[in-house]
Design a protein around this motif. Structure first.
Motif, PDB file in Angstrom:
ATOM      1  N   GLY A  27       0.882  -1.178  -0.035  1.00  0.00           N
ATOM      2  CA  GLY A  27       0.079  -0.064   0.024  1.00  0.00           C
ATOM      3  C   GLY A  27       0.856   1.349   0.037  1.00  0.00           C
ATOM      4  N   SER A  28       2.066   1.210  -0.296  1.00  0.00           N
ATOM      5  CA  SER A  28       2.985   2.229  -0.184  1.00  0.00           C
ATOM      6  C   SER A  28       2.516   3.553  -1.425  1.00  0.00           C
ATOM      7  CB  SER A  28       4.219   2.090  -0.322  1.00  0.00           C
ATOM      8  OG  SER A  28       5.162   3.126  -0.627  1.00  0.00           O
ATOM      9  N   GLY A  29       2.409   2.814  -2.510  1.00  0.00           N
ATOM     10  CA  GLY A  29       1.879   3.861  -3.531  1.00  0.00           C
ATOM     11  C   GLY A  29       0.764   4.414  -3.161  1.00  0.00           C
ATOM     12  N   HIS A  30      -0.337   3.717  -2.648  1.00  0.00           N
ATOM     13  CA  HIS A  30      -1.572   4.469  -2.359  1.00  0.00           C
ATOM     14  C   HIS A  30      -1.355   5.502  -1.111  1.00  0.00           C
ATOM     15  CE1 HIS A  30      -6.025   4.675  -1.425  1.00  0.00           C
ATOM     16  NE2 HIS A  30      -5.681   4.523  -0.125  1.00  0.00           N
ATOM     17  N   ARG A  31      -0.547   5.282  -0.456  1.00  0.00           N
ATOM     18  CA  ARG A  31      -0.221   5.959   0.743  1.00  0.00           C
ATOM     19  C   ARG A  31       0.243   7.322   0.538  1.00  0.00           C
ATOM     20  NH1 ARG A  31       0.436   4.357   6.247  1.00  0.00           N
ATOM     21  NH2 ARG A  31       0.863   2.108   5.510  1.00  0.00           N
ATOM     22  N   LEU A  32       1.054   7.197  -0.357  1.00  0.00           N
ATOM     23  CA  LEU A  32       1.757   8.530  -1.079  1.00  0.00           C
ATOM     24  C   LEU A  32       0.844   9.327  -1.923  1.00  0.00           C
ATOM     25  CD1 LEU A  32       5.358   7.288  -2.409  1.00  0.00           C
ATOM     26  CD2 LEU A  32       4.738   8.009  -0.098  1.00  0.00           C
ATOM     27  N   GLU A  33      -0.107   8.565  -2.653  1.00  0.00           N
ATOM     28  CA  GLU A  33      -1.022   9.466  -3.166  1.00  0.00           C
ATOM     29  C   GLU A  33      -2.226   9.947  -2.398  1.00  0.00           C
ATOM     30  OE1 GLU A  33      -4.571   8.689  -6.582  1.00  0.00           O
ATOM     31  OE2 GLU A  33      -3.504   6.847  -5.898  1.00  0.00           O
ATOM     32  N   ARG A  34      -2.384   9.412  -1.307  1.00  0.00           N
ATOM     33  CA  ARG A  34      -3.344   9.959  -0.508  1.00  0.00           C
ATOM     34  C   ARG A  34      -2.524  11.171   0.254  1.00  0.00           C
ATOM     35  NH1 ARG A  34      -8.086   8.984   1.755  1.00  0.00           N
ATOM     36  NH2 ARG A  34      -8.612   9.784   3.920  1.00  0.00           N
ATOM     37  N   LEU A  35      -1.594  11.399   0.507  1.00  0.00           N
ATOM     38  CA  LEU A  35      -1.001  12.311   1.150  1.00  0.00           C
ATOM     39  C   LEU A  35      -0.682  13.550   0.153  1.00  0.00           C
ATOM     40  CD1 LEU A  35       2.559  10.965   2.809  1.00  0.00           C
ATOM     41  CD2 LEU A  35       0.511  12.019   4.068  1.00  0.00           C
ATOM     42  N   VAL A  36      -0.713  13.364  -1.103  1.00  0.00           N
ATOM     43  CA  VAL A  36      -0.653  14.179  -1.965  1.00  0.00           C
ATOM     44  C   VAL A  36      -1.927  15.011  -2.498  1.00  0.00           C
ATOM     45  CG1 VAL A  36      -0.302  14.794  -4.643  1.00  0.00           C
ATOM     46  CG2 VAL A  36       1.391  13.270  -3.544  1.00  0.00           C
ATOM     47  N   ARG A  37      -3.142  14.026  -2.313  1.00  0.00           N
ATOM     48  CA  ARG A  37      -4.491  14.529  -2.590  1.00  0.00           C
ATOM     49  C   ARG A  37      -4.782  15.177  -1.381  1.00  0.00           C
ATOM     50  NH1 ARG A  37      -6.876  12.767  -7.029  1.00  0.00           N
ATOM     51  NH2 ARG A  37      -5.916  11.077  -8.247  1.00  0.00           N
ATOM     52  N   ALA A 336      16.558   4.470   0.337  1.00  0.00           N
ATOM     53  CA  ALA A 336      16.979   3.634  -0.885  1.00  0.00           C
ATOM     54  C   ALA A 336      18.205   4.794  -1.671  1.00  0.00           C
ATOM     55  CB  ALA A 336      15.876   3.508  -2.014  1.00  0.00           C
ATOM     56  N   GLY A 337      18.892   3.866  -2.460  1.00  0.00           N
ATOM     57  CA  GLY A 337      19.902   5.037  -3.187  1.00  0.00           C
ATOM     58  C   GLY A 337      19.231   5.785  -4.194  1.00  0.00           C
ATOM     59  N   ALA A 338      19.725   7.009  -4.610  1.00  0.00           N
ATOM     60  CA  ALA A 338      19.283   7.851  -5.476  1.00  0.00           C
ATOM     61  C   ALA A 338      17.815   8.293  -5.099  1.00  0.00           C
ATOM     62  CB  ALA A 338      19.341   7.406  -6.896  1.00  0.00           C
ATOM     63  N   MET A 339      17.572   8.571  -3.882  1.00  0.00           N
ATOM     64  CA  MET A 339      16.008   8.640  -3.611  1.00  0.00           C
ATOM     65  C   MET A 339      15.924  10.322  -3.481  1.00  0.00           C
ATOM     66  SD  MET A 339      14.235   7.190  -0.203  1.00  0.00           S
ATOM     67  CE  MET A 339      12.679   6.987  -0.285  1.00  0.00           C
ATOM     68  N   GLY A 340      15.148  10.655  -4.657  1.00  0.00           N
ATOM     69  CA  GLY A 340      14.653  12.108  -4.556  1.00  0.00           C
ATOM     70  C   GLY A 340      13.272  12.502  -4.853  1.00  0.00           C
ATOM     71  N   CYS A 341      12.809  13.468  -4.336  1.00  0.00           N
ATOM     72  CA  CYS A 341      11.258  13.947  -4.499  1.00  0.00           C
ATOM     73  C   CYS A 341      10.971  15.134  -4.900  1.00  0.00           C
ATOM     74  CB  CYS A 341      10.450  13.461  -3.211  1.00  0.00           C
ATOM     75  SG  CYS A 341       8.754  13.841  -3.157  1.00  0.00           S
ATOM     76  N   ALA A 342      10.173  15.468  -5.679  1.00  0.00           N
ATOM     77  CA  ALA A 342       9.744  16.901  -6.080  1.00  0.00           C
ATOM     78  C   ALA A 342       8.591  17.044  -6.191  1.00  0.00           C
ATOM     79  CB  ALA A 342      10.157  16.919  -7.810  1.00  0.00           C
ATOM     80  N   VAL A 343       8.012  18.099  -5.687  1.00  0.00           N
ATOM     81  CA  VAL A 343       6.745  18.792  -5.508  1.00  0.00           C
ATOM     82  C   VAL A 343       6.549  19.942  -5.907  1.00  0.00           C
ATOM     83  CG1 VAL A 343       4.675  19.441  -3.991  1.00  0.00           C
ATOM     84  CG2 VAL A 343       6.166  17.411  -3.450  1.00  0.00           C
ATOM     85  N   LEU A 344       5.771  20.155  -7.165  1.00  0.00           N
ATOM     86  CA  LEU A 344       5.531  21.363  -8.037  1.00  0.00           C
ATOM     87  C   LEU A 344       3.999  21.689  -7.846  1.00  0.00           C
ATOM     88  CD1 LEU A 344       7.657  20.571 -10.885  1.00  0.00           C
ATOM     89  CD2 LEU A 344       8.514  21.448  -8.964  1.00  0.00           C
ATOM     90  N   ALA A 345       3.768  22.989  -7.664  1.00  0.00           N
ATOM     91  CA  ALA A 345       2.241  23.553  -7.302  1.00  0.00           C
ATOM     92  C   ALA A 345       2.150  24.822  -8.225  1.00  0.00           C
ATOM     93  CB  ALA A 345       2.287  23.674  -5.812  1.00  0.00           C
ATOM     94  N   HIS A 358       9.416  16.544   1.934  1.00  0.00           N
ATOM     95  CA  HIS A 358      10.010  15.672   3.346  1.00  0.00           C
ATOM     96  C   HIS A 358       9.012  14.820   3.774  1.00  0.00           C
ATOM     97  CE1 HIS A 358      12.727  19.155   3.167  1.00  0.00           C
ATOM     98  NE2 HIS A 358      11.506  20.096   3.105  1.00  0.00           N
ATOM     99  N   ARG A 359       7.713  14.904   3.625  1.00  0.00           N
ATOM    100  CA  ARG A 359       6.688  13.730   4.248  1.00  0.00           C
ATOM    101  C   ARG A 359       6.772  12.688   3.281  1.00  0.00           C
ATOM    102  NH1 ARG A 359       1.110  16.696   4.682  1.00  0.00           N
ATOM    103  NH2 ARG A 359       0.659  14.580   5.752  1.00  0.00           N
ATOM    104  N   LEU A 360       6.616  12.907   2.091  1.00  0.00           N
ATOM    105  CA  LEU A 360       6.892  11.828   1.075  1.00  0.00           C
ATOM    106  C   LEU A 360       8.168  10.792   1.125  1.00  0.00           C
ATOM    107  CD1 LEU A 360       5.056  13.655  -1.822  1.00  0.00           C
ATOM    108  CD2 LEU A 360       4.143  11.873  -0.474  1.00  0.00           C
TER     109      LEU A 360
END
Length: 480
Positions: A27-37, A336-345, A358-360
């Protein structure tokens, strides 16, 4: 929502999904999607695009909302990334240093003809400790007209140094604009040309540019007391472009964040920048708030520390109608290696956006942690060093010297598990002398002292004496 590699990148695709690399496992992908939504709905963001890059999983992306124009919101929709642009300019400056074109402690006037402030150094401008005023001369944010290069330089005579150099952190778009001018002058082109040639193309960031392009999202000011969203006017930042001009996608920016955190994974040959240089950029130079030490600043990079030796490295961005957060994650269990996140609004007022990357990253590391590689036996220490292994005492404290992964190492006996060890490299012309290359006392020498029978009887590390038993400073005799 999508979870697939970008076929247009021109680089090797991300790992294919399999039994142990499904981004929705547990359920990791669903958890991340819920945070975004949640953030998109609660912060009332017209368009929100997110991407999570990691070496051991397929790229994960999520888009919520609409562009505000006649294009569809998708993985290749472009947003203004604002001050995330500064991380690119900073990498270009360090490239110049590595190529011998400048020294970080050079005054800017050594390389540019400036009518004022030429004494400020490259290092101080990179770390926002030069004391230079925040913006170019004039009311840029009233007129939304940025100066061109000649005007920017000429107006330096009317610009203030608002603080003594080195006194404290003081953010300066003007300082980064001058560094962009420096890069162009040293490379014989414009800042934008050098950026495309030396960073964007080598890293496959095909959807990042100084222009919005046909798939640009409209930026908005969302009314505080109604659901009305007011479009913000388009802006071109001219000579201030090296501080805030770029447009990009969440996919490109997640890859860039991963590069800032783990360059060896995305650029193994060091074609863009050597991993050791990124280490240098990530070293904290100053805090951003002297009373609450929640963030630091390195050489062009924001550093956000978390418990258990986790650091998020990257930058935030804000422009009229847009907010961005682009961070890579280093250290800690599950990262994980090469772990990066971008949030654009596409909202200039959604403060919650700044915390979302940071939360994601934290949620991904906790709920879909990197696999734990199995330990396997390896070769033992060379015969000449076997007598060094084990427990030694220095300054009244106990240390453990060991041999792992082909290197001599040392740790405090009471060090927490997550603290990295000191690592030593031999000096070829001196068989019993080593240089500390990582961890405690990095840069210092370790010397072995042998008795008449060749046994190692003492160590000197950073000139401090280490013995097999706890001793006072006056009790050791080399002849014993």
């Amino acid at each position: 929502m999508t979870s697939e590699a970008d076929p247009e990148s021109g680089l090797e695709p991300d790992p294919k999904p399999g039994p142990s690399s499904d981004p929705d496992r547990g359920g990791s992908g669903h958890r991340l999607e819920r945070l975004v939504r949640q953030v998109q709905a609660q912060a009332r963001v017209p368009a929100l695009a997110v991407a999570l890059h990691r070496a051991d999983r397929p790229l994960w992306t999520c888009q919520v909302g609409g562009t505000g124009n006649d294009t569809a919101l998708g993985p290749r929709s472009r947003f203004r990334i604002g001050s995330v642009t500064k991380t690119f300019t900073s990498v270009l400056v360090l490239q110049c240093r590595d190529d011998g074109l400048l020294d970080l402690d050079d005054p800017l006037g050594r390389h540019l003809g400036l009518p004022a402030h030429g004494e400020l150094t490259v290092r101080r401008l990179l770390s926002h400790t030069a004391g230079l005023q925040r913006e170019p001369y004039g009311d840029v944010w009233d007129t939304l007209r940025a100066p061109q290069v000649d005007e920017l330089i000429a107006d330096l005579v009317r610009v203030e140094r608002v603080l003594p150099t080195g006194r404290r952190y003081h953010y300066s778009n003007l300082g980064m604009a001058l560094l962009g001018r420096l890069v162009g002058a040293l490379r014989g082109g414009t800042w934008a040309e050098v950026l495309a040639d030396r960073v964007l193309t080598p890293l496959g960031l095909a959807d990042t540019s100084v222009d919005p392009g046909p798939q640009a999202v409209t930026g908005f000011l969302v009314d505080a007391y109604s659901d009305e969203a007011h479009p913000e006017p388009p802006t071109d930042f001219g000579a201030v472009g090296p501080a805030a001009q770029l447009w990009s996608t969440a996919t490109d920016m997640a890859r860039w964040a991963a590069f800032l955190a783990d360059p060896g994974a995305l650029d193994p040959a060091g074609a863009v920048l050597a991993p050791a240089t990124l280490d240098e950029m990530r070293w904290p130079v100053t805090t951003t708030d002297e009373t609450v030490w929640k963030a630091g600043f390195g050489l062009g990079l924001i550093l956000v520390p978390y418990p258990d030796r986790v650091v998020h490295v990257g930058h935030d961005g804000a422009m009229p109608g847009f907010l961005a957060g682009v961070y890579g994650r280093r250290g800690g269990d599950g990262t994980a290696g090469a772990m990066g996140c971008a949030v654009l609004a596409s909202s200039g007022t959604a403060a919650e956006v700044s915390e979302l990357p940071h939360r994601l990253l934290a949620a991904a590391a906790e709920h879909d942690p990197a696999e734990i590689p199995p330990w396997r036996p390896g070769p033992g220490a060379p015969g000449s060093l076997r007598g060094v292994l084990g427990r030694w005492w220095g300054e009244g404290f106990e240390y453990v010297f060991s041999w792992h992964e082909g290197t001599l190492r040392a740790r405090g006996a009471d060090d927490p598990v997550g603290r990295p060890p000191a690592v030593f490299a031999p000096i070829p012309e001196s068989p019993d002398v080593f240089r500390t290359v990582a961890g405690r006392e990095v840069g210092e020498l370790l010397r072995l002292t042998r008795g008449t029978d060749g046994t190692v009887v003492a160590l000197h590390w950073a000139t401090y004496r280490f013995t097999r038993h706890q001793e006072t400073f006056d009790r050791y005799d080399f002849r014993a």
